[in-house]
Design an enzyme around this catalytic site. Structure first.
Site, PDB file in Angstrom:
ATOM      1  N   VAL A 133       0.865  -1.179   0.000  1.00 47.01           N
ATOM      2  CA  VAL A 133       0.000   0.000   0.000  1.00 47.01           C
ATOM      3  C   VAL A 133       0.903   1.230   0.000  1.00 47.01           C
ATOM      4  CG1 VAL A 133      -1.930  -1.114   1.203  1.00 47.01           C
ATOM      5  CG2 VAL A 133      -0.157   0.058   2.527  1.00 47.01           C
ATOM      6  N   GLY A 184       7.674   8.199  -1.667  1.00 49.40           N
ATOM      7  CA  GLY A 184       7.885   9.289  -2.609  1.00 49.40           C
ATOM      8  C   GLY A 184       9.184   9.364  -3.376  1.00 49.40           C
ATOM      9  N   GLY A 186      10.409   7.364  -5.761  1.00 47.89           N
ATOM     10  CA  GLY A 186      10.415   6.708  -7.063  1.00 47.89           C
ATOM     11  C   GLY A 186      10.460   7.680  -8.232  1.00 47.89           C
ATOM     12  N   CYS A 189       6.967   8.712  -9.207  1.00 49.01           N
ATOM     13  CA  CYS A 189       6.090   9.003  -8.067  1.00 49.01           C
ATOM     14  C   CYS A 189       6.066  10.504  -7.814  1.00 49.01           C
ATOM     15  CB  CYS A 189       6.587   8.275  -6.819  1.00 49.01           C
ATOM     16  SG  CYS A 189       5.572   8.561  -5.354  1.00 49.01           S
ATOM     17  N   THR A 191       4.153  11.775  -5.043  1.00 49.47           N
ATOM     18  CA  THR A 191       3.556  11.936  -3.717  1.00 49.47           C
ATOM     19  C   THR A 191       4.141  13.132  -2.966  1.00 49.47           C
ATOM     20  OG1 THR A 191       2.991   9.594  -3.482  1.00 49.47           O
ATOM     21  CG2 THR A 191       3.289  10.838  -1.444  1.00 49.47           C
ATOM     22  N   SER A 291      -4.005  12.249  -8.682  1.00 53.02           N
ATOM     23  CA  SER A 291      -2.950  11.398  -9.217  1.00 53.02           C
ATOM     24  C   SER A 291      -1.653  11.682  -8.468  1.00 53.02           C
ATOM     25  CB  SER A 291      -2.763  11.686 -10.710  1.00 53.02           C
ATOM     26  OG  SER A 291      -1.556  11.115 -11.172  1.00 53.02           O
ATOM     27  N   GLY A 293       1.302  10.037  -9.500  1.00 52.57           N
ATOM     28  CA  GLY A 293       2.319   9.376 -10.311  1.00 52.57           C
ATOM     29  C   GLY A 293       2.404   9.979 -11.695  1.00 52.57           C
ATOM     30  N   SER A 317      31.896  -3.489  -8.238  1.00 54.40           N
ATOM     31  CA  SER A 317      32.891  -2.419  -8.220  1.00 54.40           C
ATOM     32  C   SER A 317      32.850  -1.653  -6.900  1.00 54.40           C
ATOM     33  CB  SER A 317      32.649  -1.469  -9.393  1.00 54.40           C
ATOM     34  OG  SER A 317      33.679  -0.508  -9.493  1.00 54.40           O
ATOM     35  N   ALA A 318      31.641  -1.356  -6.408  1.00 50.94           N
ATOM     36  CA  ALA A 318      31.508  -0.660  -5.125  1.00 50.94           C
ATOM     37  C   ALA A 318      32.161  -1.459  -4.006  1.00 50.94           C
ATOM     38  CB  ALA A 318      30.033  -0.417  -4.814  1.00 50.94           C
ATOM     39  N   CYS A 319      31.897  -2.759  -3.992  1.00 53.12           N
ATOM     40  CA  CYS A 319      32.489  -3.619  -2.962  1.00 53.12           C
ATOM     41  C   CYS A 319      34.010  -3.612  -3.056  1.00 53.12           C
ATOM     42  CB  CYS A 319      31.955  -5.047  -3.098  1.00 53.12           C
ATOM     43  SG  CYS A 319      30.212  -5.249  -2.650  1.00 53.12           S
TER      44      CYS A 319
END
Length: 356
Positions: A133, A184, A186, A189, A191, A291, A293, A317-319
């Site tokens: 949700v 929010g 995304g 998105c 929101t 809306s 989105g 690469s980050a690791c």
């Protein structure tokens, strides 16, 4: 009276991971697989904990078949009907490699619960449920989690979305195994613009992970990743899973047809609270709603495998840069530095590799 919190809250764009001494000789040495035992279901997960979002343009059966080859997870969107689930399971012949890397999504209405029960009874191999949700703070949602946990005591439950530690604890104690974090952030998105509500994603992950891990629970960062580096930062912030939508949009495995405009190919991509989604599934936008989105034409990117290789390469690469031999070590090795500029974007911002 209204309260203001003055402590700075950070997003992925506000930080970089600081490099550290490393014994790794190659990115190929990095192990991205994780193993988790969940608090409530007691089940064990093994895989690369990157998750395709349960948006209807991303969380498709076709996406799941490809991502499972890389040990990535897909939360199948909630709009598939029972017959479509049955046909999918027959097509993949209950392949354990696929079935162990998918979950069924559900809303919280009576009809949603009835369909969830029907599909789970029909497909005993299906062990993951995603209760989704927009506002995970509602009492009715917490009650629904309790109801689902009572009905499915050994299924692993993902639930959200929330952004604060106290609500993470509430959902876990109510029966959730993995709490989805993000309101929010995304790419499609709105929101935060329509409602003015949200929380910077990195700080939300840091705080929610701390609360969850104190109860032997898990968290899933959901939204806000604009490139593989953001995915690495989410894991560095303590996320056990990272859910992505926009990074996987526009591929062959996504829902919808390829459309051509001005000689270029696109696929439609939209938020699940957008006009497009509400008109598609409910016939119209209710008078009491706005809306929350966007609907965009995403450049067509071909097969998703190419993007997955790029994403996993970025994680390795980050690791390597911070000396983590395993993804498990990333959050322990991570030190974030505040920045005023991320990259030199003189020529172009990051783009997911695509086929023109």
């Amino acid at each position: 009276m209204p309260r203001i919190e003055f402590e700075p809250k950070l997003d992925f764009k506000d930080v970089l991971l600081r490099p550290k001494r490393s014994t790794l000789r190659s990115r190929a040495e990095v192990d991205l697989m994780r193993e988790y035992v969940f608090r409530n279901s007691k089940k064990t997960y093994v895989g690369v904990p990157v998750v395709a979002s349960n948006m209807d343009t991303v969380g498709t059966f076709e996406m799941a078949e490809v991502l499972a080859k890389f040990s990535l997870f897909t939360t199948i969107h909630k709009h598939y009907q029972v017959d479509e689930w049955k046909a999918f399971v027959q097509r993949v012949d209950s392949n354990p490699q696929i079935m162990s890397q998918i979950g069924i999504s559900s809303g919280i209405s009576t009809s949603d619960f009835d369909k969830l029960r029907t599909v789970c009874d029909m497909i005993p191999e299906l062990e993951y449920i995603c209760l989704d949700v927009a506002n995970g703070y509602s009492e009715v949602f917490v009650d629904f989690i309790r109801r689902v946990r009572e009905q499915f005591p050994t299924h692993t439950i993902f639930a959200g979305n929330v952004v604060t530690g106290e609500m993470v604890e509430e959902l876990i104690l109510s029966g959730a195994d993995v709490v989805k974090v993000g309101i929010g952030p995304g790419s499609v998105c709105t929101t935060r613009k329509k409602a003015g509500v949200g929380y910077p994603q990195l700080s939300a992950v840091l705080e929610c992970a701390d609360a969850s891990h104190g109860l032997n629970g898990h968290v899933m960062s959901d939204g806000g990743c604009t490139n593989p580096g953001d995915v690495a930062k989410a894991f560095g912030g303590g996320a056990d899973f990272v859910m992505i939508g926009g990074l996987l949009a526009g591929h062959d495995q996504c829902g919808g047809e390829v459309v051509e405009k001005d000689g270029k190919k696109y696929k439609l991509f939209y938020g699940m609270s957008s006009d497009t989604a509400m008109k598609k599934y409910q016939g119209s936008v209710a008078e009491y709603r706005a809306s929350e989105g966007k609907t965009i034409y995403m450049p067509y990117r071909g097969d998703v495998s190419r993007t997955i290789h790029d994403l996993l390469g970025g994680l390795r690469s980050a690791c390597t840069y911070i000396g983590a031999t395993k993804l498990k070590e990333l959050s322990k090795r991570a030190t974030f530095v505040r920045v005023t500029q991320q990259t030199n974007d003189q020529y172009s911002a990051y783009e997911v590799p695509r086929i023109d």
